[in-house]
Every structure is written in structure tokens, then in C-alpha cells.
Design an enzyme around this catalytic site. Structure first.
Site, mmCIF file in Angstrom:
data_model
loop_
_atom_site.group_PDB
_atom_site.id
_atom_site.type_symbol
_atom_site.label_atom_id
_atom_site.label_comp_id
_atom_site.label_asym_id
_atom_site.label_seq_id
_atom_site.Cartn_x
_atom_site.Cartn_y
_atom_site.Cartn_z
ATOM 1 N N ASN A 9 0.800 -1.216 0.000
ATOM 2 C CA ASN A 9 0.000 0.000 0.000
ATOM 3 C C ASN A 9 0.837 1.272 0.000
ATOM 4 O OD1 ASN A 9 -2.928 -0.791 0.189
ATOM 5 N ND2 ASN A 9 -2.109 -1.981 1.889
ATOM 6 N N THR A 10 2.099 1.166 0.435
ATOM 7 C CA THR A 10 2.976 2.341 0.465
ATOM 8 C C THR A 10 4.049 2.266 -0.607
ATOM 9 O OG1 THR A 10 2.619 2.602 2.848
ATOM 10 C CG2 THR A 10 4.536 3.709 1.896
ATOM 11 N N ASP A 109 0.805 -10.968 0.619
ATOM 12 C CA ASP A 109 2.033 -10.741 1.381
ATOM 13 C C ASP A 109 2.036 -11.561 2.668
ATOM 14 O OD1 ASP A 109 -0.099 -9.190 2.318
ATOM 15 O OD2 ASP A 109 1.176 -7.524 2.941
ATOM 16 N N LEU A 110 0.868 -11.716 3.283
ATOM 17 C CA LEU A 110 0.781 -12.524 4.506
ATOM 18 C C LEU A 110 0.987 -14.003 4.198
ATOM 19 C CD1 LEU A 110 -2.214 -10.832 6.386
ATOM 20 C CD2 LEU A 110 0.212 -10.208 6.350
ATOM 21 N N THR A 132 2.219 -0.618 6.262
ATOM 22 C CA THR A 132 1.133 0.364 6.265
ATOM 23 C C THR A 132 0.081 -0.050 7.285
ATOM 24 O OG1 THR A 132 1.531 0.685 3.902
ATOM 25 C CG2 THR A 132 -0.502 1.599 4.801
ATOM 26 N N THR A 184 5.014 19.012 22.174
ATOM 27 C CA THR A 184 4.022 18.346 21.322
ATOM 28 C C THR A 184 4.610 17.151 20.582
ATOM 29 O OG1 THR A 184 2.837 20.434 21.024
ATOM 30 C CG2 THR A 184 2.359 18.677 19.456
#
EC number: 2.7.1.33
Length: 255
Positions: A9-10, A109-110, A132, A184
């Protein structure tokens, strides 16, 4: 030479394997205006830059969790290679040494990760993939994929917080020095990174309890080395596990 392609996905990752070693591992962002010619031009450029020789790969296998761009990548690769690569799919899974659950739904992929784990460990294995999405995949000692857990990945969590708030910045993924932040940036790092450390520890603990302690845990994915407090919880950290699994599958297909 073997070429394996992991469309995530990336990023899209291209691995070139020959003589028991990875000659090159190339990475490029997934979401681009891909075309077949664009793929050919990119492959030619990277191939020449890496000086990989005159003979192109004779075997290729592609895994994709982004169906919308798979046709363009496949067409480009077929033009460049001179043949159509094999593609991970439910029919192919039937020839593997593992038992795949929900083959029409599970990410390829899994499946590749599970093949690697079962081939390399003669016991129950939990594969933690920091991508991702953060995924936990359990393969038992007989090779059956027993189940999967999916959570937003580290980068996904940070980007979601940044995009949904007016005053919180997008921060680098680095383990903070302290448990609680003093500004922050360090506050977001403490909340997300220490939160993910806790989530991974809890998931490992629960699965290990289910398996009466008989469990190996391996980590992969581009972000697998960021959560340093988890190092002792993993039996192996290897960013190339998905590529290695695809390699094992491709070699089985060839045989």
C-alpha cells in the site's frame, strides 16, 4: 535470476535473487501515475544503475495488495522481461506447503510471510509485519494459518492524527527518551510509539498463552526496527521476510 515483486500500500519492492543472494532490492512509491511504458522505463533505468548485467530474470513472481495498479505493473514487466510473471492467487496457494485461510480475502504478502515462517521454523510462528498496516499472522507447526490480526501501522496512525487535528504536527517515528513527552512532538511520539510497544507485547503474550508457550515470533516490514524496546521479544527481525517467502514460492513453482 529470479525477480519477485511485492506491491504494498505504500511501496513497491522489487527483489532480484541469484546465486543464493539478493543482488538488488529496489523500492519505489506505489501510488504514482503508472503506465506499462513507465514501468519499462523505470526498470531499464534501475537495472542499468545497479549494473545487474546483460541477462534479464528468467523467472518472476508478483504479489499485490493494490489491485488497481497491478495490471499496469504486470503489463510493463511482461514487456520488459519478454514473458508474463506468475501472480500470487488462490489457485496457486493450493500448491503450497501451508494451509491458507480465506484464500479469496487474505493478503498475498501474509501468505508469503507464512511460507517463510513455516519453512524456517518447525513450530508455531507469529509473524509481526510492521507495514502500512500492523499485522500479526499465526502459522502453526503443521503449516496451517490459524488467524490474523490487523491494526493501523505506525505511519498510518501518525498521518491519521495529523490529518484529523488542527494543531498537531506530523512527527518523525523515533522512540522518545521518556515515557511522557515534554512538548508536542515528544508527546505524540510517546503516545503512539510506546502505545504500539504495549500493543505488540500484549498480542505476543496472548498468542503465546494460547500456544502454551510453544511459539516463535519473527518481525518484518520497513518499520520493524523502530520499536527498539521489543527487540528481546523477537526471535528474528528480517525486513526481507516477504521477499524471502515469495522466493521460496517461486522456486517451488519452478520445481
Amino acid at each position: 535470476m529470479l525477480l519477485v515483486v511485492d506491491i504494498g500500500n505504500t511501496d513497491i519492492v522489487f527483489g532480484f535473487y541469484e546465486n543464493q543472494t539478493w543482488k538488488a532490492v529496489l523500492r519505489t512509491p506505489t501510488h504514482q501515475p503508472w503506465s506499462a511504458n513507465g514501468v519499462v522505463n523505470w526498470m531499464k533505468k534501475e537495472w542499468a544503475f545497479k549494473d545487474l548485467g546483460d541477462t534479464l530474470p528468467s523467472l518472476a513472481l508478483l504479489s499485490s495488495v493494490v489491485p488497481s495498479i497491478s495490471p499496469q505493473i504486470l503489463k510493463g514487466l511482461s514487456i520488459w522481461l519478454g514473458f508474463m510473471p506468475e501472480v500470487m492467487n488462490p489457485a496457486l496457494y493450493e500448491s503450497l506447503a501451508i494451509q491458507v485461510i480465506s484464500p479469496d480475502e487474505i493478503g498475498s504478502d501474509l501468505v508469503a510471510n507464512s511460507v517463510y515462517a513455516h519453512e524456517n521454523y518447525a513450530t508455531n510462528v507469529l509473524i509481526v509485519d510492521f507495514g502500512t498496516a500492523l499485522t500479526f499472522t499465526l502459522v502453526n507447526k503443521s503449516g496451517k494459518m490459524e488467524g490474523v490480526s490487523i491494526a493501523p501501522g505506525l505511519k498510518t496512525a501518525v498521518k491519521s492524527l495529523f490529518s484529523q487535528t488542527a494543531q498537531l504536527p506530523e512527527v518523525p517515528l523515533e522512540m522518545p527518551e521518556f515515557n511522557l513527552g515534554t512538548d508536542t512532538v515528544s508527546a505524540i511520539q510517546a503516545g503512539i510509539l510506546w502505545g504500539y510497544v504495549g500493543m505488540v507485547k500484549e498480542m505476543i503474550s496472548r498468542v503465546k498463552e494460547d500456544k502454551k508457550g510453544d511459539l516463535k515470533v519473527v518481525a518484518t516490514g520497513g518499520l520493524s526496527s523502530i520499536l527498539t524496546p521489543l527487540a528481546s521479544y523477537f526471535d528474528e527481525v528480517n525486513k526481507l521476510i516477504t521477499l524471502e517467502g515469495l522466493r521460496l514460492i517461486a522456486e517451488r513453482l519452478k520445481a
